[in-house]
Design an enzyme around this catalytic site. Structure first.
Site, mmCIF file in Angstrom:
data_model
loop_
_atom_site.group_PDB
_atom_site.id
_atom_site.type_symbol
_atom_site.label_atom_id
_atom_site.label_comp_id
_atom_site.label_asym_id
_atom_site.label_seq_id
_atom_site.Cartn_x
_atom_site.Cartn_y
_atom_site.Cartn_z
ATOM 1 N N ARG A 105 -0.766 4.831 -1.250
ATOM 2 C CA ARG A 105 -1.590 6.217 -0.948
ATOM 3 C C ARG A 105 -2.442 6.137 0.414
ATOM 4 O O ARG A 105 -2.219 6.784 1.161
ATOM 5 C CB ARG A 105 -2.963 6.015 -2.199
ATOM 6 C CG ARG A 105 -3.751 7.280 -1.998
ATOM 7 C CD ARG A 105 -4.814 6.957 -3.156
ATOM 8 N NE ARG A 105 -4.438 6.394 -4.286
ATOM 9 C CZ ARG A 105 -4.441 7.325 -5.211
ATOM 10 N NH1 ARG A 105 -4.452 8.719 -5.406
ATOM 11 N NH2 ARG A 105 -4.049 6.716 -6.555
ATOM 12 N N CYS A 153 1.777 29.192 -16.464
ATOM 13 C CA CYS A 153 1.245 29.472 -17.707
ATOM 14 C C CYS A 153 0.744 28.318 -18.370
ATOM 15 O O CYS A 153 1.082 27.892 -19.579
ATOM 16 C CB CYS A 153 2.298 30.371 -18.499
ATOM 17 S SG CYS A 153 2.888 31.659 -17.535
ATOM 18 N N GLU A 154 -0.285 27.679 -17.855
ATOM 19 C CA GLU A 154 -1.124 26.602 -18.413
ATOM 20 C C GLU A 154 -2.665 26.658 -17.910
ATOM 21 O O GLU A 154 -2.900 26.873 -16.890
ATOM 22 C CB GLU A 154 -0.792 25.365 -18.180
ATOM 23 C CG GLU A 154 0.699 25.063 -18.311
ATOM 24 C CD GLU A 154 0.945 24.168 -19.580
ATOM 25 O OE1 GLU A 154 -0.026 23.738 -20.184
ATOM 26 O OE2 GLU A 154 2.251 23.928 -19.840
ATOM 27 N N PRO A 183 0.870 -1.289 0.033
ATOM 28 C CA PRO A 183 0.137 -0.147 0.105
ATOM 29 C C PRO A 183 0.761 1.244 0.044
ATOM 30 O O PRO A 183 1.862 1.454 0.706
ATOM 31 C CB PRO A 183 -0.606 -0.033 1.440
ATOM 32 C CG PRO A 183 0.185 -0.875 2.262
ATOM 33 C CD PRO A 183 0.726 -1.981 1.175
HETATM 34 N N1 LLP Z 1 2.576 -1.669 -6.001
HETATM 35 C C1 LLP Z 1 2.835 -1.515 -7.341
HETATM 36 C C2 LLP Z 1 3.536 -2.370 -8.252
HETATM 37 C C3 LLP Z 1 2.452 -0.158 -7.886
HETATM 38 O O1 LLP Z 1 2.632 0.224 -9.213
HETATM 39 C C4 LLP Z 1 1.750 0.836 -7.193
HETATM 40 C C5 LLP Z 1 1.261 2.193 -7.429
HETATM 41 C C6 LLP Z 1 1.564 0.546 -5.686
HETATM 42 C C7 LLP Z 1 2.047 -0.847 -5.229
HETATM 43 C C8 LLP Z 1 0.670 1.515 -4.811
HETATM 44 O O2 LLP Z 1 -0.599 1.716 -5.118
HETATM 45 P P1 LLP Z 1 -1.246 2.467 -4.041
HETATM 46 O O3 LLP Z 1 -1.609 1.679 -2.691
HETATM 47 O O4 LLP Z 1 -0.425 3.808 -3.688
HETATM 48 O O5 LLP Z 1 -2.552 2.634 -4.782
HETATM 49 N N2 LLP Z 1 -0.050 8.865 -9.519
HETATM 50 C C9 LLP Z 1 -1.263 8.227 -9.225
HETATM 51 C C10 LLP Z 1 -1.185 7.065 -8.767
HETATM 52 C C11 LLP Z 1 -0.079 5.894 -9.410
HETATM 53 C C12 LLP Z 1 0.103 4.533 -9.049
HETATM 54 C C13 LLP Z 1 1.097 3.790 -9.391
HETATM 55 N N3 LLP Z 1 1.303 2.589 -8.773
HETATM 56 C C14 LLP Z 1 -2.229 9.119 -8.552
HETATM 57 O O6 LLP Z 1 -1.836 10.116 -8.179
HETATM 58 O O7 LLP Z 1 -3.449 8.998 -8.406
#
Ligand code: LLP
Length: 418
Positions: A277, A343-344, A275
């Site tokens: 986020r 500037c976007e 995890p």
């Molecule tokens: N494991 C792998 C292999 C991943 O690619 C990711 C996230 C995670 C774990 C963690 O995922 P989480 O628990 O955080 O959902 N920038 C985007 C999110 C991209 C997530 C990429 N991979 C946003 O701001 O929503």
């Protein structure tokens, strides 16, 4: 649980008024709550208490050394996706034996670095990567522990940009080929098959796609074991969604992990999760000050001193982050688009927000702990903001604001270029 509270109209995190943080660090500025990070981590750790497990925080969500240190102290492992993240985890004191290396494009240099650090496991995403890893481990006179990231072809029902578990996606090994690839991996002399893993996407708010992925991965794990290839762990990835908007639902991580622990009971497989986020997302806010209230015939804009350089999620994914005044004051209420100085036209932090604000007011952009500072850029030559960690009634400076000079320190004018 939230550690954000209003006392006499002023927003505080744990015991610290956010106005005080802004006074000390200026704006824009990221602020995180240590106790919220710890509470979120514990939901996973306690939910899985009934089985052998390791929670591997996905470093990409927020890679500040202090955040990694907070998690390391709780016993967390780390999921990394680059040599840079490996350096960060080691700099924060993270143990190599708790590091997983994910990602579709591991370079030779990154693999060599990780082999040298003797990390716990490589989450291999393709057959050519398997060959490269085997060759590099052989050259280094070592064996690499591997897990194959399989693509379970499950719809995570999230934003297409952050959905990774469907067929046709660049991530993982197609489910149908996985057993064959496991057989091949088991024959490669410099690899030790250690586990199986998946990750189907991010900001997932329903347990059902995650549970479907668990079913598919366990089915495959059984087939791999039946083929005479022992497995040590199963890694179900990350993806647990958080609440960005008042009234939105959120994942019940306690329920999900307890159910998962029950399901894994007696299987003799260690359970890993990745995890990101969920652990840091709601623990952070971005503080910004209103520069101008610009009144147009058609629209009102609140131009603030934060921008898509500091927080790109609204521009990139049309993501919603709550925006609230730090101190409530008697002001005229109006509907604003909250925009930055870049500037976007896409430099928007929130549209159609009803706010009672005036120029000079301090605003907090909420749920900005994950994929926020970690995705910040220097576009428009904007130094990235400072970061602070609130710990009870203490405020710790965990990252200084960048200096403008540092942004072009590696550049040369023509007379000095070689
Ligand atoms: N494991 C792998 C292999 C991943 O690619 C990711 C996230 C995670 C774990 C963690 O995922 P989480 O628990 O955080 O959902 N920038 C985007 C999110 C991209 C997530 C990429 N991979 C946003 O701001 O929503």
């Amino acid at each position: 649980m939230s550690t954000l509270q209003r006392k006499d109209g002023a927003l505080a995190m744990e015991g610290v008024p956010l106005e005080e943080v802004a006074r000390r660090f200026g704006t824009p500025c990221y602020v995180y709550s240590r106790s919220m990070i710890e509470a979120a981590y514990r939901e996973f750790d306690e939910g899985l208490a009934g089985v052998d497990h390791l929670v591997c925080y996905a470093v990409k969500a927020n890679s500040n050394l202090a955040i990694l240190d907070v998690l390391r102290r709780l016993g967390s492992g780390f999921d990394i996706v680059s040599g840079g993240e490996l350096s960060r985890v080691r700099a924060a004191g993270g143990e190599s034996s708790k590091i997983l290396f994910s990602g579709v494009g591991k370079s030779e240099a990154e693999i060599r670095f990780a082999l040298g650090e003797r990390i716990r496991c490589f989450n291999v995403e393709s057959e050519p990567e398997l060959e490269r890893l085997n060759a590099l481990a052989g050259a280094a006179g070592t064996k690499a522990a591997v897990s194959l990231r399989v693509n379970p072809d499950v719809d995570a029902k999230t934003h297409p940009y952050i959905s990774t578990g469907l067929a046709g996606n660049k991530f993982g090994i197609p489910y149908g080929r996985s057993l064959e690839v496991y057989r091949h991996a088991a024959r490669l002399p410099h690899l030790v098959v250690s586990g199986i893993d998946c990750h189907i996407g991010s900001q997932i708010l329903e347990a059902s796609p995650l549970e479907e992925a668990v079913d598919r991965v366990l089915e495959l794990a059984d087939a791999v074991i039946a083929a005479g290839i022992p497995l040590h762990h199963v890694d179900f990835g990350g993806g647990f969604g958080i609440r960005y908007r008042e009234g939105d639902r959120t994942m019940d991580v306690g329920h999900y992990t307890r159910k998962l622990a029950q399901r894994m009971q007696g299987r003799g497989l260690q359970v890993l999760l990745e995890p990101g986020r969920y652990i840091v997302g709601n623990a952070g806010v971005l503080l910004t000050r209103v520069e101008y209230l610009k009144l147009d015939k058609a629209k009102r804009f609140a131009v603030v001193d934060a921008s898509m350089s500091e927080l790109i999620r609204p521009a990139l994914y049309e993501a919603w982050h709550e925006i609230v005044p730090v101190t409530e004051a008697p002001r005229e209420r109006a509907t604003y688009d909250v925009v930055g100085p870049i500037c976007e036209s896409s430099d928007v932090l929130g549209t159609g927000r009803e706010l009672a604000i005036a120029e000079g007011d301090l605003l907090a952009i909420l749920s900005a702990g994950a994929y926020a500072m970690a995705m910040a850029s220097n576009y428009n030559t904007r130094p990235r903001p400072p970061e602070a960690l609130v710990d009870g009634d203490r405020i710790l400076a965990i990252r200084a604001r960048e200096s403008v000079e540092s942004l072009y320190a590696g550049e040369s004018t023509l007379d000095k270029a070689e």
